[in-house]
Motif scaffolding. Structure first.
Motif, PDB file in Angstrom:
ATOM      1  N   GLU A   1       0.820  -1.213   0.000  1.00 53.81           N
ATOM      2  CA  GLU A   1       0.000   0.000   0.000  1.00 53.81           C
ATOM      3  C   GLU A   1       0.854   1.263   0.000  1.00 53.81           C
ATOM      4  O   GLU A   1       0.462   2.285  -0.566  1.00 53.81           O
ATOM      5  CB  GLU A   1      -0.959  -0.008   1.185  1.00 53.81           C
ATOM      6  CG  GLU A   1      -2.080  -1.005   1.000  1.00 53.81           C
ATOM      7  CD  GLU A   1      -3.044  -1.045   2.173  1.00 53.81           C
ATOM      8  OE1 GLU A   1      -2.667  -0.632   3.294  1.00 53.81           O
ATOM      9  OE2 GLU A   1      -4.179  -1.502   1.968  1.00 53.81           O
ATOM     10  N   ALA A   2       2.029   1.196   0.622  1.00 58.16           N
ATOM     11  CA  ALA A   2       2.922   2.352   0.653  1.00 58.16           C
ATOM     12  C   ALA A   2       3.635   2.575  -0.679  1.00 58.16           C
ATOM     13  O   ALA A   2       3.870   3.714  -1.078  1.00 58.16           O
ATOM     14  CB  ALA A   2       3.960   2.180   1.762  1.00 58.16           C
TER      15      ALA A   2
ATOM     16  N   TYR B   1       2.795   0.889  -3.891  1.00 62.02           N
ATOM     17  CA  TYR B   1       1.968   0.769  -5.100  1.00 62.02           C
ATOM     18  C   TYR B   1       0.599   1.393  -4.858  1.00 62.02           C
ATOM     19  O   TYR B   1      -0.389   0.715  -4.609  1.00 62.02           O
ATOM     20  CB  TYR B   1       1.828  -0.698  -5.512  1.00 62.02           C
ATOM     21  CG  TYR B   1       3.163  -1.357  -5.723  1.00 62.02           C
ATOM     22  CD1 TYR B   1       4.013  -0.928  -6.737  1.00 62.02           C
ATOM     23  CD2 TYR B   1       3.599  -2.385  -4.907  1.00 62.02           C
ATOM     24  CE1 TYR B   1       5.254  -1.526  -6.933  1.00 62.02           C
ATOM     25  CE2 TYR B   1       4.832  -2.991  -5.096  1.00 62.02           C
ATOM     26  CZ  TYR B   1       5.654  -2.540  -6.105  1.00 62.02           C
ATOM     27  OH  TYR B   1       6.877  -3.121  -6.290  1.00 62.02           O
ATOM     28  N   GLU B   2       0.556   2.689  -4.947  1.00 63.75           N
ATOM     29  CA  GLU B   2      -0.673   3.419  -4.678  1.00 63.75           C
ATOM     30  C   GLU B   2      -1.804   3.070  -5.639  1.00 63.75           C
ATOM     31  O   GLU B   2      -2.969   3.274  -5.320  1.00 63.75           O
ATOM     32  CB  GLU B   2      -0.405   4.918  -4.706  1.00 63.75           C
ATOM     33  CG  GLU B   2       0.508   5.367  -3.581  1.00 63.75           C
ATOM     34  CD  GLU B   2       0.830   6.840  -3.631  1.00 63.75           C
ATOM     35  OE1 GLU B   2       0.251   7.567  -4.469  1.00 63.75           O
ATOM     36  OE2 GLU B   2       1.664   7.275  -2.820  1.00 63.75           O
ATOM     37  N   ASP B   3      -1.459   2.521  -6.806  1.00 63.40           N
ATOM     38  CA  ASP B   3      -2.492   2.153  -7.770  1.00 63.40           C
ATOM     39  C   ASP B   3      -3.231   0.879  -7.369  1.00 63.40           C
ATOM     40  O   ASP B   3      -4.256   0.534  -7.946  1.00 63.40           O
ATOM     41  CB  ASP B   3      -1.917   2.008  -9.175  1.00 63.40           C
ATOM     42  CG  ASP B   3      -0.835   0.948  -9.301  1.00 63.40           C
ATOM     43  OD1 ASP B   3      -0.599   0.178  -8.344  1.00 63.40           O
ATOM     44  OD2 ASP B   3      -0.198   0.898 -10.370  1.00 63.40           O
TER      45      ASP B   3
ATOM     46  N   SER C   1      -7.863  -3.768   2.281  1.00 64.08           N
ATOM     47  CA  SER C   1      -7.281  -2.632   1.582  1.00 64.08           C
ATOM     48  C   SER C   1      -8.276  -1.486   1.463  1.00 64.08           C
ATOM     49  O   SER C   1      -9.337  -1.631   0.879  1.00 64.08           O
ATOM     50  CB  SER C   1      -6.825  -3.045   0.183  1.00 64.08           C
ATOM     51  OG  SER C   1      -6.291  -1.925  -0.470  1.00 64.08           O
TER      52      SER C   1
ATOM     53  N   ASN D   1      -7.867   0.998  -0.400  1.00 65.84           N
ATOM     54  CA  ASN D   1      -7.677   1.608  -1.708  1.00 65.84           C
ATOM     55  C   ASN D   1      -8.672   1.146  -2.756  1.00 65.84           C
ATOM     56  O   ASN D   1      -8.561   1.499  -3.907  1.00 65.84           O
ATOM     57  CB  ASN D   1      -6.263   1.337  -2.213  1.00 65.84           C
ATOM     58  CG  ASN D   1      -5.229   2.028  -1.345  1.00 65.84           C
ATOM     59  OD1 ASN D   1      -5.501   3.095  -0.807  1.00 65.84           O
ATOM     60  ND2 ASN D   1      -4.089   1.416  -1.198  1.00 65.84           N
TER      61      ASN D   1
END
Length: 88
Positions: free
Chosen positions: A56-57, A59-61, A85, A87
């Motif tokens: 998560e830190a 690979y923001e996609d 997640s 995201n």
């Protein structure tokens, strides 16, 4: 912003690649968690939580997946990392 379908495709493709890679890594990395991106193992972690935190830190996609290195291969598909997640 990455579409949900793209994330699902990434996870499915990573899983297929993981199945092929597994025999070559299970003796050295058994019980660890492989962080995968673009059908390649990026690194191994002691826990799924550690792998998720790193992913998560970096690979923001959200285009990655996490798979436990074990003989008991489980295709969790979309849910292999999606549950925890924020995201998605």
């Amino acid at each position: 912003m990455v579409e949900l379908a793209e994330k699902i495709t990434e996870i499915d493709e990573n899983f297929k690649a993981f199945e092929e890679i597994l025999p070559t890594v299970k003796s050295e990395h058994g019980g660890e968690f492989a962080l995968m991106r673009k059908k390649e193992i990026i690194d191994y972690f002691d826990s799924a939580a550690d792998a998720l935190k790193y992913a998560e830190a970096v690979y923001e996609d959200g285009l990655y997946s996490i798979q436990e290195v074990t003989d008991e291969v489980a295709d969790l598909g979309y849910f292999s990392h999606a549950i925890n997640s924020p995201n998605l």
